[in-house]
Design a protein around this motif. Structure first.
Motif, PDB file in Angstrom:
ATOM      1  N   GLU A  22      -5.285 -11.687   0.819  1.00 32.59           N
ATOM      2  CA  GLU A  22      -4.781 -10.469   0.210  1.00 32.59           C
ATOM      3  C   GLU A  22      -3.372 -10.758  -0.252  1.00 32.59           C
ATOM      4  OE1 GLU A  22      -5.018  -7.214   2.892  1.00 32.59           O
ATOM      5  OE2 GLU A  22      -7.074  -7.664   3.395  1.00 32.59           O
ATOM      6  N   SER A  23      -2.953 -10.022  -1.266  1.00 34.55           N
ATOM      7  CA  SER A  23      -1.591 -10.187  -1.758  1.00 34.55           C
ATOM      8  C   SER A  23      -0.605  -9.742  -0.701  1.00 34.55           C
ATOM      9  CB  SER A  23      -1.389  -9.346  -3.019  1.00 34.55           C
ATOM     10  OG  SER A  23      -2.288  -9.751  -4.010  1.00 34.55           O
ATOM     11  N   LYS A  24       0.524 -10.426  -0.646  1.00 34.93           N
ATOM     12  CA  LYS A  24       1.554 -10.094   0.331  1.00 34.93           C
ATOM     13  C   LYS A  24       2.005  -8.652   0.141  1.00 34.93           C
ATOM     14  CE  LYS A  24       5.904 -11.721   2.168  1.00 34.93           C
ATOM     15  NZ  LYS A  24       7.019 -12.621   2.004  1.00 34.93           N
ATOM     16  N   GLY A  25       2.096  -7.903   1.253  1.00 39.54           N
ATOM     17  CA  GLY A  25       2.567  -6.526   1.195  1.00 39.54           C
ATOM     18  C   GLY A  25       1.476  -5.518   0.900  1.00 39.54           C
ATOM     19  N   LYS A  26       0.245  -5.963   0.683  1.00 40.31           N
ATOM     20  CA  LYS A  26      -0.842  -5.039   0.388  1.00 40.31           C
ATOM     21  C   LYS A  26      -1.778  -4.940   1.580  1.00 40.31           C
ATOM     22  CE  LYS A  26      -0.894  -5.478  -4.587  1.00 40.31           C
ATOM     23  NZ  LYS A  26      -1.698  -5.770  -5.760  1.00 40.31           N
ATOM     24  N   THR A  27      -2.347  -3.754   1.758  1.00 41.62           N
ATOM     25  CA  THR A  27      -3.303  -3.514   2.821  1.00 41.62           C
ATOM     26  C   THR A  27      -4.665  -3.352   2.182  1.00 41.62           C
ATOM     27  OG1 THR A  27      -1.606  -2.333   4.037  1.00 41.62           O
ATOM     28  CG2 THR A  27      -3.858  -1.976   4.745  1.00 41.62           C
ATOM     29  N   GLY A  95       2.001  -0.025   1.035  1.00 44.02           N
ATOM     30  CA  GLY A  95       1.438   1.113   1.752  1.00 44.02           C
ATOM     31  C   GLY A  95       1.747   2.466   1.140  1.00 44.02           C
ATOM     32  N   ARG A  96       2.363   2.488  -0.034  1.00 43.44           N
ATOM     33  CA  ARG A  96       2.705   3.754  -0.702  1.00 43.44           C
ATOM     34  C   ARG A  96       1.647   4.054  -1.764  1.00 43.44           C
ATOM     35  NH1 ARG A  96       8.110   4.460   0.928  1.00 43.44           N
ATOM     36  NH2 ARG A  96       8.565   6.241  -0.382  1.00 43.44           N
ATOM     37  N   TYR A  97       1.233   5.307  -1.815  1.00 47.09           N
ATOM     38  CA  TYR A  97       0.229   5.732  -2.787  1.00 47.09           C
ATOM     39  C   TYR A  97       0.647   7.068  -3.398  1.00 47.09           C
ATOM     40  CZ  TYR A  97      -2.711   2.305  -0.432  1.00 47.09           C
ATOM     41  OH  TYR A  97      -3.200   1.142   0.096  1.00 47.09           O
ATOM     42  N   ILE A  98       0.281   7.262  -4.648  1.00 51.96           N
ATOM     43  CA  ILE A  98       0.429   8.545  -5.317  1.00 51.96           C
ATOM     44  C   ILE A  98      -0.976   9.143  -5.395  1.00 51.96           C
ATOM     45  CG2 ILE A  98       0.981   9.707  -7.506  1.00 51.96           C
ATOM     46  CD1 ILE A  98       3.448   8.690  -6.022  1.00 51.96           C
ATOM     47  N   LEU A  99      -1.082  10.415  -5.042  1.00 53.38           N
ATOM     48  CA  LEU A  99      -2.365  11.109  -5.127  1.00 53.38           C
ATOM     49  C   LEU A  99      -2.507  11.679  -6.531  1.00 53.38           C
ATOM     50  CD1 LEU A  99      -2.324  12.968  -1.704  1.00 53.38           C
ATOM     51  CD2 LEU A  99      -3.368  10.770  -2.260  1.00 53.38           C
ATOM     52  N   VAL A 100      -3.696  11.499  -7.111  1.00 50.07           N
ATOM     53  CA  VAL A 100      -3.960  11.963  -8.471  1.00 50.07           C
ATOM     54  C   VAL A 100      -5.186  12.871  -8.436  1.00 50.07           C
ATOM     55  CG1 VAL A 100      -4.500  11.283 -10.842  1.00 50.07           C
ATOM     56  CG2 VAL A 100      -3.028   9.826  -9.432  1.00 50.07           C
ATOM     57  N   GLY A 101      -4.992  14.107  -8.873  1.00 51.94           N
ATOM     58  CA  GLY A 101      -6.092  15.072  -8.946  1.00 51.94           C
ATOM     59  C   GLY A 101      -6.129  15.700 -10.323  1.00 51.94           C
ATOM     60  N   ASN A 102      -7.302  15.806 -10.885  1.00 49.44           N
ATOM     61  CA  ASN A 102      -7.469  16.362 -12.231  1.00 49.44           C
ATOM     62  C   ASN A 102      -6.586  15.655 -13.261  1.00 49.44           C
ATOM     63  OD1 ASN A 102      -9.304  18.304 -11.277  1.00 49.44           O
ATOM     64  ND2 ASN A 102      -7.622  19.628 -10.661  1.00 49.44           N
ATOM     65  N   LYS A 112       0.760   3.420   7.142  1.00 49.86           N
ATOM     66  CA  LYS A 112       1.401   2.344   7.892  1.00 49.86           C
ATOM     67  C   LYS A 112       1.093   2.495   9.382  1.00 49.86           C
ATOM     68  CE  LYS A 112       6.009   0.302   8.108  1.00 49.86           C
ATOM     69  NZ  LYS A 112       7.404   0.486   7.726  1.00 49.86           N
ATOM     70  N   ASN A 113       0.699   1.402  10.009  1.00 47.73           N
ATOM     71  CA  ASN A 113       0.495   1.354  11.462  1.00 47.73           C
ATOM     72  C   ASN A 113      -0.409   2.470  11.992  1.00 47.73           C
ATOM     73  OD1 ASN A 113       2.251  -0.858  11.573  1.00 47.73           O
ATOM     74  ND2 ASN A 113       4.029   0.481  11.754  1.00 47.73           N
ATOM     75  N   GLY A 114      -1.537   2.710  11.314  1.00 51.14           N
ATOM     76  CA  GLY A 114      -2.489   3.706  11.782  1.00 51.14           C
ATOM     77  C   GLY A 114      -2.048   5.144  11.571  1.00 51.14           C
ATOM     78  N   LYS A 115      -1.065   5.345  10.703  1.00 54.75           N
ATOM     79  CA  LYS A 115      -0.572   6.693  10.421  1.00 54.75           C
ATOM     80  C   LYS A 115      -0.502   6.922   8.920  1.00 54.75           C
ATOM     81  CE  LYS A 115       2.346   7.109  14.539  1.00 54.75           C
ATOM     82  NZ  LYS A 115       1.389   7.760  15.352  1.00 54.75           N
ATOM     83  N   VAL A 116      -0.662   8.185   8.542  1.00 53.71           N
ATOM     84  CA  VAL A 116      -0.461   8.598   7.160  1.00 53.71           C
ATOM     85  C   VAL A 116       0.676   9.609   7.155  1.00 53.71           C
ATOM     86  CG1 VAL A 116      -1.416   9.921   5.226  1.00 53.71           C
ATOM     87  CG2 VAL A 116      -2.846   8.249   6.391  1.00 53.71           C
ATOM     88  N   GLN A 117       1.669   9.357   6.339  1.00 57.19           N
ATOM     89  CA  GLN A 117       2.730  10.338   6.121  1.00 57.19           C
ATOM     90  C   GLN A 117       2.457  10.945   4.753  1.00 57.19           C
ATOM     91  OE1 GLN A 117       6.809   9.085   6.678  1.00 57.19           O
ATOM     92  NE2 GLN A 117       7.526  10.651   5.266  1.00 57.19           N
ATOM     93  N   TYR A 118       2.210  12.233   4.731  1.00 56.93           N
ATOM     94  CA  TYR A 118       1.857  12.955   3.509  1.00 56.93           C
ATOM     95  C   TYR A 118       3.056  13.791   3.088  1.00 56.93           C
ATOM     96  CZ  TYR A 118      -0.733  16.423   0.663  1.00 56.93           C
ATOM     97  OH  TYR A 118      -1.170  17.249  -0.335  1.00 56.93           O
ATOM     98  N   THR A 127       2.495  14.311   9.261  1.00 58.00           N
ATOM     99  CA  THR A 127       2.113  13.008   9.795  1.00 58.00           C
ATOM    100  C   THR A 127       0.732  13.129  10.428  1.00 58.00           C
ATOM    101  OG1 THR A 127       4.424  12.484  10.241  1.00 58.00           O
ATOM    102  CG2 THR A 127       2.769  11.129  11.346  1.00 58.00           C
ATOM    103  N   PHE A 128      -0.135  12.186  10.084  1.00 56.39           N
ATOM    104  CA  PHE A 128      -1.498  12.136  10.595  1.00 56.39           C
ATOM    105  C   PHE A 128      -1.687  10.805  11.314  1.00 56.39           C
ATOM    106  CE2 PHE A 128      -1.421  14.861   6.954  1.00 56.39           C
ATOM    107  CZ  PHE A 128      -2.381  15.838   7.159  1.00 56.39           C
ATOM    108  N   SER A 129      -2.411  10.807  12.427  1.00 57.17           N
ATOM    109  CA  SER A 129      -2.729   9.565  13.148  1.00 57.17           C
ATOM    110  C   SER A 129      -4.214   9.289  13.032  1.00 57.17           C
ATOM    111  CB  SER A 129      -2.359   9.681  14.626  1.00 57.17           C
ATOM    112  OG  SER A 129      -0.965   9.695  14.768  1.00 57.17           O
ATOM    113  N   LYS A 130      -4.549   8.005  12.951  1.00 51.94           N
ATOM    114  CA  LYS A 130      -5.935   7.603  12.760  1.00 51.94           C
ATOM    115  C   LYS A 130      -6.788   8.023  13.943  1.00 51.94           C
ATOM    116  CE  LYS A 130      -8.448   4.079  10.385  1.00 51.94           C
ATOM    117  NZ  LYS A 130      -8.385   2.793   9.749  1.00 51.94           N
ATOM    118  N   ASP A 131      -7.930   8.604  13.643  1.00 52.83           N
ATOM    119  CA  ASP A 131      -8.903   9.046  14.630  1.00 52.83           C
ATOM    120  C   ASP A 131      -9.660   7.816  15.122  1.00 52.83           C
ATOM    121  OD1 ASP A 131     -11.216   9.981  15.924  1.00 52.83           O
ATOM    122  OD2 ASP A 131     -11.414  11.698  14.593  1.00 52.83           O
ATOM    123  N   VAL A 132      -9.557   7.522  16.409  1.00 54.04           N
ATOM    124  CA  VAL A 132     -10.188   6.325  16.977  1.00 54.04           C
ATOM    125  C   VAL A 132     -11.696   6.348  16.759  1.00 54.04           C
ATOM    126  CG1 VAL A 132     -10.587   5.015  19.096  1.00 54.04           C
ATOM    127  CG2 VAL A 132      -8.360   6.033  18.663  1.00 54.04           C
TER     128      VAL A 132
END
Length: 141
Positions: A22-27, A95-102, A112-118, A127-132
């Motif tokens: 994978e490219s460096k810095g990408k998940t 780990g940064r994403y832009i949400l696109v709707g319509n 990052k690290n099993g968490k989503v910061q929205y 802040t959301f944590s990954k559901d095991v």
């Protein structure tokens, strides 16, 4: 005959390496796919933990490939109201994403690290944590 075997081994090795790189810095999207449960909500400089607050704690964020599904609950006039939406995720790297709707860019998420910061454009951050359980379910597939 020996050269053909060497070529086959080299080709097989190159295929395996290219599949795992994978490219460096990408998940990889598979690594971040899953359901994330809301843990905190921050607005006007104050952070609220949502555990034990039934309506809020049912909010979640789910990633499947390049698609994000968001279900947010809020109390309005004593009733729990759910608002949900589906968005495409455009990677901005690291780990940064832009949400696109319509067809319109909206909010940003950081995975990052099993968490989503929205981060909503309204100034509210969640802040959301990954559901095991969802992680284990994805591993079975």
């Amino acid at each position: 005959m020996k050269i053909k075997k060497v070529n086959l081994v080299v080709m097989a090795g190159m295929i395996l390496i290219s599949m795992g790189c994978e490219s460096k810095g990408k998940t990889s999207q598979g690594a971040i796919s899953g359901k994330y449960n809301m843990k905190t909500l921050t607005t006007k400089g104050q952070t609220l933990k949502v555990a034990g607050q039934k309506c809020f704690e049912d909010s979640y964020f789910e990633i499947k490939g390049n698609i994000a599904y968001i279900s947010l609950n809020n109390v309005v006039n004593g009733n729990c109201i759910t608002k949900a939406g589906t968005y495409d995720m455009q990677s901005k790297g690291n780990g940064r994403y832009i949400l696109v709707g319509n067809g319109k860019e909206s909010d940003e998420i950081i995975v990052k690290n099993g968490k989503v910061q929205y981060n909503q454009d309204t100034g509210i951050s969640m802040t959301f944590s990954k559901d095991v359980a969802s992680t284990l379910e994805n591993m079975k597939k």
